[in-house]
Design an enzyme around this catalytic site. Structure first.
Site, PDB file in Angstrom:
ATOM      1  N   ASP A  10      27.473 -78.610  13.982  1.00 29.61           N
ATOM      2  CA  ASP A  10      27.378 -78.805  12.568  1.00 29.61           C
ATOM      3  C   ASP A  10      27.111 -80.220  11.750  1.00 29.61           C
ATOM      4  O   ASP A  10      26.937 -81.505  12.985  1.00 29.61           O
ATOM      5  CB  ASP A  10      28.983 -78.965  12.447  1.00 29.61           C
ATOM      6  N   MET A  11      26.184 -80.432  11.203  1.00 28.94           N
ATOM      7  CA  MET A  11      25.281 -81.748  10.302  1.00 28.94           C
ATOM      8  C   MET A  11      26.483 -81.808   9.854  1.00 28.94           C
ATOM      9  O   MET A  11      27.558 -81.135   8.369  1.00 28.94           O
ATOM     10  CB  MET A  11      24.945 -80.783   9.341  1.00 28.94           C
ATOM     11  N   ASP A 104      24.220 -74.878   7.442  1.00 30.91           N
ATOM     12  CA  ASP A 104      24.212 -76.511   8.242  1.00 30.91           C
ATOM     13  C   ASP A 104      25.387 -76.615   8.914  1.00 30.91           C
ATOM     14  O   ASP A 104      26.010 -77.752   9.667  1.00 30.91           O
ATOM     15  CB  ASP A 104      25.210 -77.624   7.522  1.00 30.91           C
ATOM     16  N   GLU A 105      25.022 -75.171  10.353  1.00 35.16           N
ATOM     17  CA  GLU A 105      26.175 -75.421  11.736  1.00 35.16           C
ATOM     18  C   GLU A 105      25.198 -73.872  12.226  1.00 35.16           C
ATOM     19  O   GLU A 105      24.942 -73.257  11.566  1.00 35.16           O
ATOM     20  CB  GLU A 105      27.555 -74.685  11.357  1.00 35.16           C
TER      21      GLU A 105
END
Length: 348
Positions: A10-11, A104-105
């Protein structure tokens, strides 16, 4: 067969973090991405902004009340996609078993690498920093539910492993809102009967949870016991195609809403055509001025993809509902999709 090893990557505060990388003077400041209009919503905010109580999906005017000195920026989705592609390229260099969840994940199945999962996670984190300057949080476990839970454990720049021998002890003290898939409404419903932690939830029988949540009840029962047999899906089917927007001003005038719906249907039809898809379930979504979400579905006995057909059915839904209060957001989506070349001939 060896036990699966799943990473959830996860960003951290992704959109806001990209803005800080691109404009270093923003570092350490409360950055809120999502537009500067009072009618917009927060897409992502930096951890500095979160200290003020700002959260994703919060209306901008509420965020400004919480954090008046925040730096409010519009979204730059093309830039975020560009950075996301760089990061996903690293994932695919590690393993072909990558399941993107969003920009983003993602889940990564690294079972076949037969390497220490913590070392693999550290390597990925280092590569992402080197390529983009961004930090990511990684959760490691033997299933998807626990890996996702672990990635949120000590953000930002976190790393957490949950092994089988830690279950259920590690889960019991956690609040129930940590259970992926359990939304605010369900959480409140459980709180109303005195269920606040996973330990409280543990006492409930599967039959009770099934009655309480329908078929998802048995999933909750299993997951808090460390059972989740979902595989990492290499290709994810398009489940639905939709468009939505926040209105310039609240309204319940259906003629005004028609203008937005026509634009959505045109865009949806183009996307269906590009992807070679058609669908038969239309959903109209509205958010009221008091921020309540409502949806109404209509499933047709045939598949459609043309703009005029999508528009006709969408307007049919619109005029079938009573708008008792003004709305601030409207959206249309089509689901139950299939490829056009598989479509059966209709009666006509």
């Amino acid at each position: 067969m060896s036990e699966r090893v799943i990473l959830h990557v996860d960003m951290d505060a992704f959109f806001a973090s990209v803005e800080v990388i691109d404009t270093p003077k923003l570092k350490g400041k409360p950055v809120i991405v999502g537009g500067r209009s009072e009618r917009g919503v927060v897409a992502t905010c930096s951890y500095e902004a979160r200290k003020y109580g700002v959260r994703s999906a919060m209306p901008i005017y509420m965020a400004k009340a919480q954090c008046p000195n925040g730096i409010y920026l519009p979204t730059r989705i093309n830039r975020y996609k560009e950075v996301s592609r760089e990061i996903f390229k690293i994932f695919y260099e590690i393993t072909p078993y990558v399941e993107p969840l969003s920009i983003d994940e993602a889940y990564l199945d690294i079972t076949e690498l037969n390497k220490d999962p913590v070392s693999v996670a550290m390597f990925i984190k280092e590569m992402v920093v080197k390529a983009t300057g961004l930090t990511i949080s990684v959760g490691i476990s033997y299933n998807k539910f626990l890996a996702k839970l672990a990635s949120d454990w000590n953000k930002p720049n976190g790393l957490k492993i949950i092994t089988k021998d830690m279950i259920p002890k590690v889960l019991l003290p956690l609040p129930i809102n940590k259970i992926y898939g359990l939304g605010k409404k369900s959480t409140n419903k459980l709180n109303s009967i005195g269920i606040f932690t996973i330990e409280d939830l543990y006492t409930l029988a599967p039959d009770f949870l099934t009655e309480f949540f329908g078929k998802y009840g048995i999933e909750i029962y299993k997951r808090i016991r460390g059972i989740d047999n979902r595989k990492v899906e290499i290709s994810r089917e398009t489940k639905s195609i939709g468009r939505e927007t926040t209105l310039k001003s609240d309204t319940k005038n259906k003629k005004e809403l028609e203008v937005y719906i026509k634009s959505f249907c045109s865009s949806i039809s183009r996307t269906l055509s590009i992807k070679g898809l058609s669908g038969k379930t239309l959903t109209l979504k509205i958010k009221t001025s008091t921020f309540e979400n409502h949806t109404k579905n209509k499933t047709l006995p045939f598949y459609i993809s043309k703009e005029e057909d999508i528009l006709r059915e969408s307007l049919d839904i619109l005029y079938s509902i009573d708008l008792n209060e003004e709305i601030r957001l409207i959206g249309v989506s089509i689901s139950s999709l299939k490829e056009m070349n598989l479509q059966q001939l209709s009666l006509f």
